[in-house]
Design a protein around this motif. Structure first.
Motif, PDB file in Angstrom:
ATOM      1  N   MET A 177       0.709  -1.035  -0.269  1.00 20.58           N
ATOM      2  CA  MET A 177       0.367  -0.207   0.006  1.00 20.58           C
ATOM      3  C   MET A 177       0.746   1.420   0.120  1.00 20.58           C
ATOM      4  SD  MET A 177      -3.236   0.926   2.773  1.00 20.58           S
ATOM      5  CE  MET A 177      -3.709  -0.504   2.589  1.00 20.58           C
ATOM      6  N   ASP A 178       0.568   2.012  -1.161  1.00 25.46           N
ATOM      7  CA  ASP A 178       1.611   3.905  -1.143  1.00 25.46           C
ATOM      8  C   ASP A 178       1.489   3.710   1.053  1.00 25.46           C
ATOM      9  OD1 ASP A 178       2.623   5.376  -3.531  1.00 25.46           O
ATOM     10  OD2 ASP A 178       1.762   6.265  -2.008  1.00 25.46           O
ATOM     11  N   HIS A 179       2.412   4.964   0.814  1.00 27.80           N
ATOM     12  CA  HIS A 179       2.033   5.343   2.145  1.00 27.80           C
ATOM     13  C   HIS A 179       1.485   6.529   2.400  1.00 27.80           C
ATOM     14  CE1 HIS A 179       3.594   6.637   6.088  1.00 27.80           C
ATOM     15  NE2 HIS A 179       3.910   7.747   5.826  1.00 27.80           N
ATOM     16  N   LEU A 180       1.177   7.690   1.024  1.00 29.51           N
ATOM     17  CA  LEU A 180       1.047   8.679   1.113  1.00 29.51           C
ATOM     18  C   LEU A 180      -0.845   8.365   0.137  1.00 29.51           C
ATOM     19  CD1 LEU A 180       3.558  11.175   0.562  1.00 29.51           C
ATOM     20  CD2 LEU A 180       1.995  10.695   2.580  1.00 29.51           C
ATOM     21  N   GLY A 181      -1.203   7.769  -0.884  1.00 27.52           N
ATOM     22  CA  GLY A 181      -1.592   7.119  -1.515  1.00 27.52           C
ATOM     23  C   GLY A 181      -2.917   6.233  -1.365  1.00 27.52           C
ATOM     24  N   TYR A 182      -2.883   5.864  -0.172  1.00 28.06           N
ATOM     25  CA  TYR A 182      -3.523   4.991   0.705  1.00 28.06           C
ATOM     26  C   TYR A 182      -4.791   4.350  -0.249  1.00 28.06           C
ATOM     27  CZ  TYR A 182      -4.805   7.859   4.230  1.00 28.06           C
ATOM     28  OH  TYR A 182      -5.184   8.605   5.230  1.00 28.06           O
ATOM     29  N   MET A 194      -5.879   6.164  -3.060  1.00 22.76           N
ATOM     30  CA  MET A 194      -5.981   5.957  -4.145  1.00 22.76           C
ATOM     31  C   MET A 194      -4.828   6.744  -4.859  1.00 22.76           C
ATOM     32  SD  MET A 194      -7.618   5.161  -7.297  1.00 22.76           S
ATOM     33  CE  MET A 194      -8.668   4.569  -6.200  1.00 22.76           C
ATOM     34  N   LYS A 195      -4.186   5.917  -6.347  1.00 21.64           N
ATOM     35  CA  LYS A 195      -3.090   7.121  -6.760  1.00 21.64           C
ATOM     36  C   LYS A 195      -4.522   7.599  -8.133  1.00 21.64           C
ATOM     37  CE  LYS A 195       0.220   4.385  -6.763  1.00 21.64           C
ATOM     38  NZ  LYS A 195       1.164   3.078  -6.496  1.00 21.64           N
ATOM     39  N   PRO A 241      -8.757  15.206  -1.151  1.00 23.35           N
ATOM     40  CA  PRO A 241      -8.495  14.685   0.102  1.00 23.35           C
ATOM     41  C   PRO A 241      -7.465  13.481   0.407  1.00 23.35           C
ATOM     42  CG  PRO A 241     -10.158  13.301  -1.243  1.00 23.35           C
ATOM     43  CD  PRO A 241      -9.770  14.244  -2.125  1.00 23.35           C
ATOM     44  N   VAL A 242      -7.744  13.149   2.205  1.00 24.80           N
ATOM     45  CA  VAL A 242      -6.408  12.597   2.249  1.00 24.80           C
ATOM     46  C   VAL A 242      -6.208  11.590   2.796  1.00 24.80           C
ATOM     47  CG1 VAL A 242      -5.750  11.926   4.433  1.00 24.80           C
ATOM     48  CG2 VAL A 242      -5.939  14.253   4.901  1.00 24.80           C
ATOM     49  N   GLY A 243      -5.078  10.976   2.025  1.00 21.09           N
ATOM     50  CA  GLY A 243      -5.369   9.105   1.679  1.00 21.09           C
ATOM     51  C   GLY A 243      -4.650   9.687  -0.416  1.00 21.09           C
ATOM     52  N   VAL A 244      -5.259  10.637  -0.350  1.00 22.90           N
ATOM     53  CA  VAL A 244      -5.075  10.528  -2.043  1.00 22.90           C
ATOM     54  C   VAL A 244      -4.178  11.450  -2.506  1.00 22.90           C
ATOM     55  CG1 VAL A 244      -6.712  11.235  -4.058  1.00 22.90           C
ATOM     56  CG2 VAL A 244      -7.766  10.016  -1.813  1.00 22.90           C
ATOM     57  N   THR A 245      -4.057  10.593  -3.583  1.00 23.15           N
ATOM     58  CA  THR A 245      -3.276  11.998  -4.247  1.00 23.15           C
ATOM     59  C   THR A 245      -3.021  11.666  -5.503  1.00 23.15           C
ATOM     60  OG1 THR A 245      -1.426   9.699  -4.558  1.00 23.15           O
ATOM     61  CG2 THR A 245      -0.998  11.026  -2.721  1.00 23.15           C
ATOM     62  N   ASN A 246      -1.780  12.319  -6.495  1.00 23.26           N
ATOM     63  CA  ASN A 246      -1.797  12.685  -7.809  1.00 23.26           C
ATOM     64  C   ASN A 246      -0.965  13.110  -8.534  1.00 23.26           C
ATOM     65  OD1 ASN A 246      -5.387  13.362  -7.369  1.00 23.26           O
ATOM     66  ND2 ASN A 246      -4.210  15.915  -7.104  1.00 23.26           N
ATOM     67  N   HIS A 247      -0.574  12.132  -9.708  1.00 17.49           N
ATOM     68  CA  HIS A 247       0.575  12.142  -9.755  1.00 17.49           C
ATOM     69  C   HIS A 247       1.033  12.692 -11.990  1.00 17.49           C
ATOM     70  CE1 HIS A 247       1.740   9.844  -6.225  1.00 17.49           C
ATOM     71  NE2 HIS A 247       0.747   9.520  -6.546  1.00 17.49           N
ATOM     72  N   TYR A 248       1.523  13.937 -11.740  1.00 18.59           N
ATOM     73  CA  TYR A 248       1.227  14.304 -13.312  1.00 18.59           C
ATOM     74  C   TYR A 248       2.355  14.427 -14.373  1.00 18.59           C
ATOM     75  CZ  TYR A 248      -2.178  17.299 -10.633  1.00 18.59           C
ATOM     76  OH  TYR A 248      -2.754  17.646  -9.950  1.00 18.59           O
ATOM     77  N   SER A 249       1.166  13.691 -15.505  1.00 16.09           N
ATOM     78  CA  SER A 249       2.659  13.771 -16.644  1.00 16.09           C
ATOM     79  C   SER A 249       1.959  14.511 -17.939  1.00 16.09           C
ATOM     80  CB  SER A 249       2.150  12.369 -17.477  1.00 16.09           C
ATOM     81  OG  SER A 249       3.146  12.181 -18.447  1.00 16.09           O
ATOM     82  N   ARG A 250       3.108  15.471 -18.129  1.00 15.49           N
ATOM     83  CA  ARG A 250       2.711  16.816 -19.044  1.00 15.49           C
ATOM     84  C   ARG A 250       3.226  15.953 -20.900  1.00 15.49           C
ATOM     85  NH1 ARG A 250       1.690  21.308 -16.407  1.00 15.49           N
ATOM     86  NH2 ARG A 250       2.309  21.320 -14.866  1.00 15.49           N
ATOM     87  N   ILE A 251       1.417  16.261 -21.830  1.00 14.56           N
ATOM     88  CA  ILE A 251       1.360  16.456 -23.062  1.00 14.56           C
ATOM     89  C   ILE A 251       2.707  17.387 -23.877  1.00 14.56           C
ATOM     90  CG2 ILE A 251       0.269  16.309 -25.169  1.00 14.56           C
ATOM     91  CD1 ILE A 251      -2.253  15.665 -22.377  1.00 14.56           C
TER      92      ILE A 251
END
Length: 246
Positions: free
Chosen positions: A1-6, A8-9, A30-40
């Motif tokens: 389980m992801d430590h911060l995105g436990y 949702m990633k 929200p807490v426990g959800v993380t956003n991970h970006y990729s740029r076009i």
């Protein structure tokens, strides 16, 4: 389980010129959800006509799958598309085909602005709408077709004709307020804002209080849709009724 995105990633893709969608989405996280970006990767095109707008869209579309592929390496659980115009092209049928192609490519479920706005308008029970965008008429025509395919009546629309992708993020609150006032009327159930690089999340939330009708920013609708599709029901305050009540 992801430590911060436990819980949702999220993977998020958007044009490299977009400086608004990332901070907007992070404010809604929200807490426990993380956003991970990729740029076009796209250049900051000069946009001064329907033809140059279409050229910009083709550049974005051509690099989207590559940007999405990068996010597979962090084992994202769900993808959010932080770009909007492409996802209205070809009406509802064309948008659905593109969405299906993206789902197949990344191997996870996907939220995008067009279908998120459909869901948001249905949640509010709105049928007659008006919308504004930073685009040119060719793009507004595609968005109008999408909404009409979804069963909404588009009463009127405004395109702000911003001169480049980066300049979309320089659109002022006054420009957006003027557009909202021009679009509003007793014949409109809701006002919708398109363009993920147009900062209108907080202005839309404020306008709802004074106009007493849904004013839906696309970034709010898209992130709300992703959260709810993933079973995350947290209510976020201060960014509009969609996130705080639905």
């Amino acid at each position: 389980m992801d430590h911060l995105g436990y819980r949702m990633k999220f993977g998020v893709i958007g044009p490299s010129t977009n400086t608004i969608v990332q901070p907007d989405f992070d404010d809604m996280r929200p807490v426990g959800v993380t956003n991970h970006y990729s740029r076009i990767e796209i250049p900051d095109f000069k946009v001064d006509s329907d033809e140059s707008f279409v050229h910009m869209m083709e550049s974005i579309s051509g690099n989207t799958m590559q940007a999405a592929s990068v996010l597979k390496t962090c084992e994202m659980q769900y993808l959010i598309m932080g770009m909007s115009a492409v996802m209205f092209w070809g009406g509802k049928k064309g948008a659905q085909a593109y969405l299906d192609k993206m789902r197949e490519h990344v191997g996870v479920e996907v939220s995008c602005g067009s279908f998120a706005l459909e869901a948001a308008l249905n949640a509010y029970g709105a049928r007659r709408i008006a919308f504004l965008s930073p685009y040119y008429p060719v793009a507004n025509a595609e968005a109008r077709q999408f909404f009409e395919d979804c069963g909404f009546t588009v009463v009127r629309d405004i395109c702000l004709r911003r001169p480049s992708p980066v300049q979309i993020a320089h659109t002022t609150d006054q420009m957006c307020r003027d557009a909202i006032n021009e679009l509003n009327g007793d014949d409109v159930d809701a006002i919708v804002q398109l363009g993920t690089n147009l900062s209108m999340v907080r202005l839309a939330a404020a306008a709802e209080l004074f106009l007493d009708k849904p004013i839906i920013a696309i970034n709010t609708a898209t992130y709300w849709h992703a959260l709810r599709q993933c079973g995350i029901q947290d209510k976020v305050q201060g960014l509009g009724r969609l996130l705080s009540h639905y």
